[in-house]
Design an enzyme around this catalytic site. Structure first.
Site, PDB file in Angstrom:
ATOM      1  N   TRP A 374       0.833  -1.206   0.000  1.00  0.00           N
ATOM      2  CA  TRP A 374       0.000   0.000   0.000  1.00  0.00           C
ATOM      3  C   TRP A 374       0.867   1.256   0.000  1.00  0.00           C
ATOM      4  O   TRP A 374       0.535   2.241  -0.660  1.00  0.00           O
ATOM      5  CB  TRP A 374      -0.914  -0.031   1.225  1.00  0.00           C
ATOM      6  N   HIS A 375       1.983   1.225   0.688  1.00  0.00           N
ATOM      7  CA  HIS A 375       2.868   2.382   0.731  1.00  0.00           C
ATOM      8  C   HIS A 375       3.628   2.577  -0.576  1.00  0.00           C
ATOM      9  O   HIS A 375       3.939   3.715  -0.954  1.00  0.00           O
ATOM     10  CB  HIS A 375       3.875   2.248   1.885  1.00  0.00           C
TER      11      HIS A 375
END
Length: 603
Positions: A374-375
């Site tokens: 997600w990052h």
């Protein structure tokens, strides 16, 4: 992009040495306040106008302000795709997973594109898309929960489930909600719908009518100007601190030649200031966007029936003072990016766990992987996450086995010497995490190793030493010493209280978890009867695993809450599986003999 809007930002950016896009982003935070004030004044009886307003301003931000036509296309692809998956695969148990993979895959493509372009001074759509992934993946799960029977759902799932798909207008109003469009905070559709139809603001009968929150005219939304302005002022102060400190303490300065000319102690202080400077930016922007949400009314989180005080922390994403004064890893991580932690817990960690079972190593691994992807894909992200997991394991062992020496054996009250333990805990926690998040700031693998090497890998070394000690006979010696100390005071020490094998919890941890469980069991509807009920509901454990042990081990931002215990559990599961296979399965001696005889008959 509208040319006459871009011109003043380009002119000012040249004067003060920053990019026009960064100025536009800050400007959008300020602009959201008067616009949120107008949104709040749309009549409660016209929710469709609120949706149109949110949609219009959101599109203006993307296209008129930032010229993100590609970004608008990205938002539409993700939102239309998620809605279509929820609509046409609603009855399938795989629907939320298909939606999750679609959203994460789409975002990953943009992460890779941004990483390849390497232009951090420009605003692209990945920040907004990260928020959108949280919102829309949760939306898919909420729709899936809407077709399940009540006995399969936790209180949290019942509260957020969607028994019917919303209209497209409501849905896109949720997607383009402008106060949180660019950088969050994220929230569930059920919260947006209750804000839209104002059922969020229904005051329970237990609240004295004289203590009901004040409203204006016929609106049900309480007055929120003061708390919103406090958030704006506080957030702007942090942002100004970031601008001032970034002149001296940028991540790039860790790689410069001047950094190595300082003594080791000065380098530690310098690294701490680099971390504080980076955090100040996030403190500022997250508090400013939260304030705009509060002004619109969406930050409302219940009324204290005793005092009539309104809580506005529904969308709180950061607690700066708690972060900077944290004395342990849990306190540090619990107060950072709060809404992302909730999303990872409620929509990843608890969702990969079969109903009726406790989350284990596989759930933690799935959460860790999701958080990392997600990052983005910079190596520094993964270096920070992996190191933080080991730090968490070491810190838990220290807290379980060392902290009791600074408490009274009988009353568990702090001894006079505990203030020194607290001071040491704060110093070690802050210095260790400043080291751990360094790759998160410099991003590159070689750059991260260079920055770490210039402070002699101190956090890696003391973490490794701690883990080695607690994996050695030294741990048993420490536990026996504590038992002897308690025995002299006439106290019998339970095996788990002094840090049993991966599973034990200290007395204070058990107490906190018991209190949390009691709070989480409180029934709640759309609105709580106290200032803290909304927060408790956000932390409601899933029916798949509602034990206090699973709560204490829940990953924070994908970082395991009890990595040692979960690794032990994974090895134990593997051992049992192999025992089953060898004892009576395909790999047993009897099974092998029978298969050889059958083969011989064929021949």
């Amino acid at each position: 992009m509208i040319p006459f809007i871009h011109t003043p930002f380009a002119y000012l950016g040249d004067k003060i040495g920053t990019s026009p896009d960064e100025l536009k982003l800050v400007f959008s935070f300020f602009l959201s306040y008067p616009l949120a004030g107008l949104l709040k004044r749309v009549p409660d009886s016209r929710p469709h106008l609120k949706n149109f307003f949110c949609l219009s301003i959101g599109v203006f931000y993307l296209v008129g302000l930032f010229d993100l036509w590609v970004g608008l296309r990205t938002v539409l692809i993700s939102s239309i795709g998620a809605y279509s998956i929820a609509k046409f695969l609603r009855g399938s148990p795989y629907m939320p997973w298909i939606g999750f993979v679609f959203l994460m895959g789409h975002m990953s493509v943009n992460h890779i594109t941004r990483q390849r372009l390497n232009a951090p001074e420009t605003i692209d759509i990945t920040g907004a898309q990260m928020v959108l992934v949280m919102k829309l993946s949760a939306f898919c799960w909420n729709v899936a929960d809407g077709v399940l029977p009540d006995d399969h759902l936790s209180d949290f799932q019942k509260d957020r489930r969607l028994k019917e798909l919303p209209s497209l207008l409501d849905y896109f109003g949720y997607v383009f909600f402008f106060p949180s469009l660019m950088i969050g905070p994220a929230f569930d559709f059920a919260e947006y719908r209750r804000w839209l139809d104002t059922t969020m603001f229904d005051v329970p009968k237990t609240v004295d009518p004289a203590k009901k929150p004040p409203t204006r005219r016929k609106r049900k939304i309480p007055r929120s100007g003061t708390p919103a302005m406090i958030k704006l002022a506080t957030g702007f102060s942090w942002l100004m601190l970031f601008i001032w400190l970034s002149t001296w303490f940028s991540p790039e300065s860790l790689l410069g030649d001047g950094f190595v000319s300082h003594s080791f102690i000065v380098r530690l202080l310098f690294l701490h200031m680099v971390g504080l400077t980076a955090r100040a930016k996030y403190y500022g922007v997250w508090m400013m966007t939260e304030g705009a949400c509060i002004l619109s009314g969406l930050g409302f989180n219940g009324v204290d029936p005793a005092t009539g005080k309104v809580s506005w922390d529904r969308l709180q994403n950061i607690r700066p003072i708690s972060m900077e004064t944290a004395q342990n890893t849990k306190a540090y991580l619990d107060n950072w990016n709060i809404n992302t932690s909730k999303w990872l817990r409620n929509y990843v960690y608890l969702r990969v766990t079969p109903r009726g079972k406790k989350p284990g190593f596989s759930a933690t691994l799935a959460t860790f992987t999701t958080s990392a992807f997600w990052h983005g894909f910079y190596p520094g992200y993964y270096m920070s996450f992996v190191l933080a997991s080991f730090i968490q394991a070491a810190a838990k062992n220290i807290r379980r086995n060392v902290r009791p020496f600074f408490l009274d054996p009988k009353t568990q009250a702090p001894l006079p010497s505990k203030k020194w333990y607290d001071l040491a805990s704060w110093l070690v926690t802050q210095l260790t995490f400043n080291f751990a998040v360094c790759p998160f700031l410099v991003l590159g693998f070689h750059e991260s190793l260079t920055a770490w090497s210039r402070v002699y890998f101190y956090a890696i070394i003391h973490t490794a030493v701690a883990l080695a000690f607690f994996s050695s006979p030294g741990k048993k010696w420490l536990r026996k010493t504590l038992e002897k100390r308690n025995a002299k005071a006439g106290v019998v020490t339970p095996a788990s209280s002094s840090g049993g094998r991966g599973r034990g919890r200290s007395t204070d941890e058990k107490t906190n978890n018991s209190n949390s469980a009691a709070q989480n069991s409180t029934p709640q509807g759309a609105m709580g009867t106290s200032a803290s009920l909304g927060e408790n509901l956000n932390q409601q454990p899933s029916s798949r695993a509602d034990s206090t042990d699973s709560q204490s081990r829940s990953p924070m931002l994908g970082i395991s809450g009890d990595p040692q215990g979960e690794l032990d559990e994974a090895l134990e599961e593997f051992r049992k599986e192999m025992d089953n296979r060898i004892g009576g399965g395909a790999f047993s001696a009897t099974g092998l003999r029978d298969s050889l005889r059958a083969e011989a008959r064929k021949r």
